[in-house]
Structure formats: structure tokens, C-alpha cells
Design a protein around this motif. Sequence first.
Motif, PDB file in Angstrom:
ATOM      1  N   ASN A   1      24.196  -6.754 -11.626  1.00  0.00           N
ATOM      2  CA  ASN A   1      25.483  -7.282 -12.106  1.00  0.00           C
ATOM      3  C   ASN A   1      26.297  -7.906 -10.977  1.00  0.00           C
ATOM      4  OD1 ASN A   1      25.073  -6.591 -14.791  1.00  0.00           O
ATOM      5  ND2 ASN A   1      25.922  -4.545 -14.531  1.00  0.00           N
ATOM      6  N   LEU A   2      26.259  -7.281  -9.804  1.00  0.00           N
ATOM      7  CA  LEU A   2      26.993  -7.846  -8.664  1.00  0.00           C
ATOM      8  C   LEU A   2      26.409  -9.196  -8.271  1.00  0.00           C
ATOM      9  CD1 LEU A   2      27.558  -4.702  -6.386  1.00  0.00           C
ATOM     10  CD2 LEU A   2      29.239  -5.881  -7.800  1.00  0.00           C
ATOM     11  N   ALA A   3      25.082  -9.275  -8.236  1.00  0.00           N
ATOM     12  CA  ALA A   3      24.444 -10.524  -7.807  1.00  0.00           C
ATOM     13  C   ALA A   3      24.553 -11.615  -8.861  1.00  0.00           C
ATOM     14  CB  ALA A   3      22.976 -10.252  -7.467  1.00  0.00           C
ATOM     15  N   ASP A   4      24.216 -11.270 -10.104  1.00  0.00           N
ATOM     16  CA  ASP A   4      24.125 -12.295 -11.146  1.00  0.00           C
ATOM     17  C   ASP A   4      25.475 -12.644 -11.753  1.00  0.00           C
ATOM     18  OD1 ASP A   4      21.412 -12.305 -10.735  1.00  0.00           O
ATOM     19  OD2 ASP A   4      20.989 -10.883 -12.342  1.00  0.00           O
ATOM     20  N   ASN A   5      26.294 -11.630 -12.054  1.00  0.00           N
ATOM     21  CA  ASN A   5      27.566 -11.893 -12.739  1.00  0.00           C
ATOM     22  C   ASN A   5      28.687 -12.263 -11.759  1.00  0.00           C
ATOM     23  OD1 ASN A   5      26.192 -11.276 -15.077  1.00  0.00           O
ATOM     24  ND2 ASN A   5      26.940  -9.173 -15.168  1.00  0.00           N
ATOM     25  N   VAL A   6      28.949 -11.362 -10.803  1.00  0.00           N
ATOM     26  CA  VAL A   6      30.048 -11.626  -9.863  1.00  0.00           C
ATOM     27  C   VAL A   6      29.706 -12.807  -8.962  1.00  0.00           C
ATOM     28  CG1 VAL A   6      31.505 -10.649  -8.052  1.00  0.00           C
ATOM     29  CG2 VAL A   6      30.704  -9.191  -9.927  1.00  0.00           C
ATOM     30  N   GLY A   7      28.464 -12.840  -8.471  1.00  0.00           N
ATOM     31  CA  GLY A   7      28.053 -13.954  -7.611  1.00  0.00           C
ATOM     32  C   GLY A   7      28.190 -15.294  -8.299  1.00  0.00           C
ATOM     33  N   LYS A   8      27.859 -15.308  -9.599  1.00  0.00           N
ATOM     34  CA  LYS A   8      27.957 -16.553 -10.369  1.00  0.00           C
ATOM     35  C   LYS A   8      29.414 -16.975 -10.553  1.00  0.00           C
ATOM     36  CE  LYS A   8      26.967 -18.425 -14.968  1.00  0.00           C
ATOM     37  NZ  LYS A   8      26.389 -18.136 -16.307  1.00  0.00           N
ATOM     38  N   GLU A   9      30.292 -16.017 -10.901  1.00  0.00           N
ATOM     39  CA  GLU A   9      31.692 -16.355 -11.167  1.00  0.00           C
ATOM     40  C   GLU A   9      32.392 -16.878  -9.911  1.00  0.00           C
ATOM     41  OE1 GLU A   9      33.132 -16.666 -13.939  1.00  0.00           O
ATOM     42  OE2 GLU A   9      31.600 -15.783 -15.208  1.00  0.00           O
TER      43      GLU A   9
ATOM     44  N   GLN B   1      42.860 -15.438  -9.919  1.00  0.00           N
ATOM     45  CA  GLN B   1      41.801 -16.188  -9.240  1.00  0.00           C
ATOM     46  C   GLN B   1      40.868 -15.260  -8.462  1.00  0.00           C
ATOM     47  OE1 GLN B   1      43.638 -19.212  -6.820  1.00  0.00           O
ATOM     48  NE2 GLN B   1      44.712 -20.163  -8.558  1.00  0.00           N
ATOM     49  N   LEU B   2      41.338 -14.046  -8.144  1.00  0.00           N
ATOM     50  CA  LEU B   2      40.493 -13.054  -7.469  1.00  0.00           C
ATOM     51  C   LEU B   2      39.697 -12.217  -8.465  1.00  0.00           C
ATOM     52  CD1 LEU B   2      42.866 -11.780  -4.618  1.00  0.00           C
ATOM     53  CD2 LEU B   2      40.873 -13.297  -4.419  1.00  0.00           C
ATOM     54  N   ASN B   3      39.841 -12.559  -9.745  1.00  0.00           N
ATOM     55  CA  ASN B   3      39.102 -11.836 -10.789  1.00  0.00           C
ATOM     56  C   ASN B   3      38.727 -12.810 -11.905  1.00  0.00           C
ATOM     57  OD1 ASN B   3      38.014  -9.683 -12.296  1.00  0.00           O
ATOM     58  ND2 ASN B   3      39.970  -9.264 -13.298  1.00  0.00           N
ATOM     59  N   PRO B   4      37.962 -13.869 -11.581  1.00  0.00           N
ATOM     60  CA  PRO B   4      37.660 -14.892 -12.580  1.00  0.00           C
ATOM     61  C   PRO B   4      36.880 -14.318 -13.768  1.00  0.00           C
ATOM     62  CG  PRO B   4      36.264 -15.138 -10.630  1.00  0.00           C
ATOM     63  CD  PRO B   4      37.311 -14.131 -10.285  1.00  0.00           C
ATOM     64  N   GLU B   5      37.355 -14.628 -14.942  1.00  0.00           N
ATOM     65  CA  GLU B   5      36.736 -14.145 -16.192  1.00  0.00           C
ATOM     66  C   GLU B   5      36.627 -12.621 -16.243  1.00  0.00           C
ATOM     67  OE1 GLU B   5      36.117 -16.172 -18.665  1.00  0.00           O
ATOM     68  OE2 GLU B   5      36.768 -17.884 -17.433  1.00  0.00           O
ATOM     69  N   GLY B   6      37.527 -11.946 -15.496  1.00  0.00           N
ATOM     70  CA  GLY B   6      37.520 -10.476 -15.497  1.00  0.00           C
ATOM     71  C   GLY B   6      36.225  -9.877 -14.967  1.00  0.00           C
ATOM     72  N   CYS B   7      35.549 -10.604 -14.059  1.00  0.00           N
ATOM     73  CA  CYS B   7      34.219 -10.182 -13.615  1.00  0.00           C
ATOM     74  C   CYS B   7      34.221  -8.911 -12.774  1.00  0.00           C
ATOM     75  CB  CYS B   7      33.534 -11.308 -12.841  1.00  0.00           C
ATOM     76  SG  CYS B   7      34.317 -11.710 -11.259  1.00  0.00           S
TER      77      CYS B   7
END
Length: 480
Positions: A40-48, A138-144
Motif C-alpha cells: 500500500n505504501l509503494a503502490d497507493n501512497v507512492g502513486k498519489e 496537499q500533504l494528504n492527496p485523496e486521503g492516501c
Amino acid sequence: MNEPLQIRNPSVTLYPFHLRDDADEGYQHVAKNAKDLWENLADNVGKEFDISELKSLRNNLICYKNGQYEPAEENRTLKKEDLLRPDGQKINFQPVTQSENLKLNGFIYGLRIHDTYTADLTFFYNKDAIIKVADLKQLNPEGCLLPDKIQASLGQTLLLYAEPVVYCDYRKLADECVGAFVGDGIEPESDFTAAGNLLGSPIFEYYNPEKKCHILVWLQQNPQTLDLGTAKFNYYLMKLLCARTKVLFVYGEAEESYRRGEQIASELEKKLPEFSQIEAEPNREIKLAKLKDLLEKIRSLVFDYAQQLRYLREDRNTVDINTENYAQNYAKIKGLSVAGDNLLFLQKFRILCDRKYQSQIEKYLNYLMANQDLFQQTISTIRGMVEIEQVELDAEQAKSDKKRDRQLENIIFFVGTAIGGGQIFSAAYPLIKDAPIKWQLDFSLPLHPFFATIIGSLLFGLGFGLLMLGIAVLIRKIFR
């Protein structure tokens, strides 16, 4: 008209806590979802955030090999608690330009603390960057960075740090920061739990138990606060938050075990009246079958009940251990504090552990254990009744079989006698044709062959039968 609130040098740090091991599957058995945190950190947060270093996080974790999760490789190469290559160094991100004056920086490093994966994922802007509080989203885009996206199995903590541009009500500013960062996921006023002073600056705590959203807002008042927040301090804070998260998670598991135990107890109590109904059953075979069926059902429920007790005992031990870990790290943080600090917001949770979490689990255990003896006695009683009914039914069956055997022997005897008599008569009948019987009594004449044959056959059969009986008795005496 009031100017929008502004802050300087804002940063956000995510501390997620995810179980690596599954105790229910065995000692150090890896949980099925152990890798989910890193995925999740790599795919979701990294993507956002569109950060390449974060997207390629798996390449720098020792628990991955050739892009695949390999816990065995981790066990072989793990040194202390560091999961990152090389030698546990944090990964710094290349700055990402968000506007002409804003560049987003960050870093990550991962740890394995006993049976738990955790990380320090931090994002911050370039020095002296000033933004509106509303722009914290902006430090939490899409609530990621929120719990429903990170999905850390134990829970997480978010730490927001900022410097007020102008003096204001710190609590009000903290509420505004939380509202802007989270959006609709938390109500700052109702979810506010405590306030304190840490390393010379005020800190505010918010917690929403339903969403498992735990946020700390730290507003700089002392210019030395960041310098005092050394790597050692960060490590103690991470371990303290890990212990806190484990206590809350396990307490929730204990409540679930207790509810399940109460449900099983209710099901067992509903089955107890069936015992009286079965006792009144006149048919012994039906009675025995019903007793066995009731025993099987109750035994299964009692096994589940005992399992819930075992879970509660494990939960009590886990809460005890992590309460102690929390206390130890609290003491270390307190040792680094400065004059004027107020750590009551941290101590408050330690007090909750004693007065609520530990004591309540103990009460759950005592309540369920009181019922366990009754259920075990019920099983023993029903098992005893099954054994008694089985013995009596077997005795009745044996008596019935013996009577049936005797009847069968009599039938065989009479049928055999009839057949034997018929055979003797058949053998002697031709003699009547050869020498007709004279029915006048004359003892001077020899016995007619017909009668001689019948009498001889009877005497031979009787003698042979007695001989066989004697041999049988002798053999029984020899081999007794």
C-alpha cells in the motif's frame, strides 16, 4: 475580514503498525496479509505523491527478493530491527515541485519491532515555506495517508508539525489543521482527547475510535523543538506509539472474545432443559441416541467457549507486555524532556491501561471462567448418563439375544428330532414290506426287524450324543 490561517514549515509523519506474524497459525508464522503495508505504501501512497523512490520501495526492503515478498530472506538478513538496505539507512526522496515556491521533500525507513512492521514516512516542504492551513490537504492527496487507505492491521498515528506564522490560539489552530488535513474523516472538537507540552512546544491529541484515526498536532513554540527531536527521541516515540496501538487493538480483540463467549454461554444454557426432556424418554434406544447427540453439541460449544478463554488469556498477556513497553518508552521520553514540558497526555494512556484495559480483560476472564465449571460438569453428567444407558441397553440386548438363542435351539432340537425320526422311519419302513408285522403279543418270537432297527437307531444316537457331550466337557476342563 479575518485573514486565512497560515503555517510555516509544515510536515506530516505517518507511523503505521502492521502485524507481521500470525500467532494463531504458530510461532513466528507469517500472517497472510503481512506484505500489505509495504504494497500500500509503494503502490497507493507512492502513486498519489508521484515519488519514484516510494514506488520502488520493495527493491530496498530485505523482506523482498526480485520484487517478491520473501519473509525467509528477511529472517536470514535482518540485523536488529532495520528492514531497509543498506544497513537500515533511510531513503530520501527527490524534491517534487508543487508550485513556484513549494517543493515537497520526504524520506522513509522501515522497521520490524518484534512481530510488527512499522515505518517512519515523512513529508515536508522546503525551509521557510509558508502555506495556508487549508492547503494541508496537499500533504494528504485523496486521503492516501488515512487508515482506510493504509490499512495497517494494528492501526496508525499521524503526526502533524508546523510553526504558527503569527501568534494565535494554539488549540484552535490545531483543530483547523486536523480539519484541513483529514477532511470529513474526523471531527476535531468531538475527537479531541488531550493536550500537553513536548520538547517546549504545545501538542494536541485527536482520536476517532470508529475510524481508528489517531492524530497528533505539534505546534512549534520553542525554536529548539526540532533540534531536541533527535533520532533517539523519534525511536522512543515510535515504540511508545506501537505499544499504544497494540494495547488498543488487542483490547478490541478481547471485547470480541468476551462477546463470543457470552453468546456461546447463552446457547449452552438454552440446551440444558433438553436434558430433562431426554430423561423422560421411555424408549432406551431413542434416549441413548438423543443423549449422544446432545453431548456432541454441548461438547463442541464448550470447546469453542474454552477457545475464547484462551484468547482472552493471550490478550491479557499481550496487554500487560505492551503496557510495560509503553511505560518504559514513556520514561525514556520523559528523560529527554525540557523544563515546562507537560507529558500528562502520554501518561493518561498509561493510566487507562491500568484502570480500564487490563482490569476489564481480567473481569471478562473471571466471568467466563465462572461458567466454565458448570459446563464441564454438564458434560461429565451427560457422559455418565450415556455410559449408564449404554450398559443397561447392552444388558437388555444380551438378555434378549440369549432368549432368542434358546428359542432357536429348541426349534433346531425339535426340527432335528423330527428329521431324525423321519430318516429312521424311512430306513426301517422297507422291513415291514419284507416281513409283515404280526400284532399278537408273543414273547417267544424274536423282535420284528422294523422295531429292532428303530430301537437300535435311538440307542446309537443317544450313546453317540453322550459320547460327544463327554468329549466336549473334557476339552473344556483341559483348556480352562
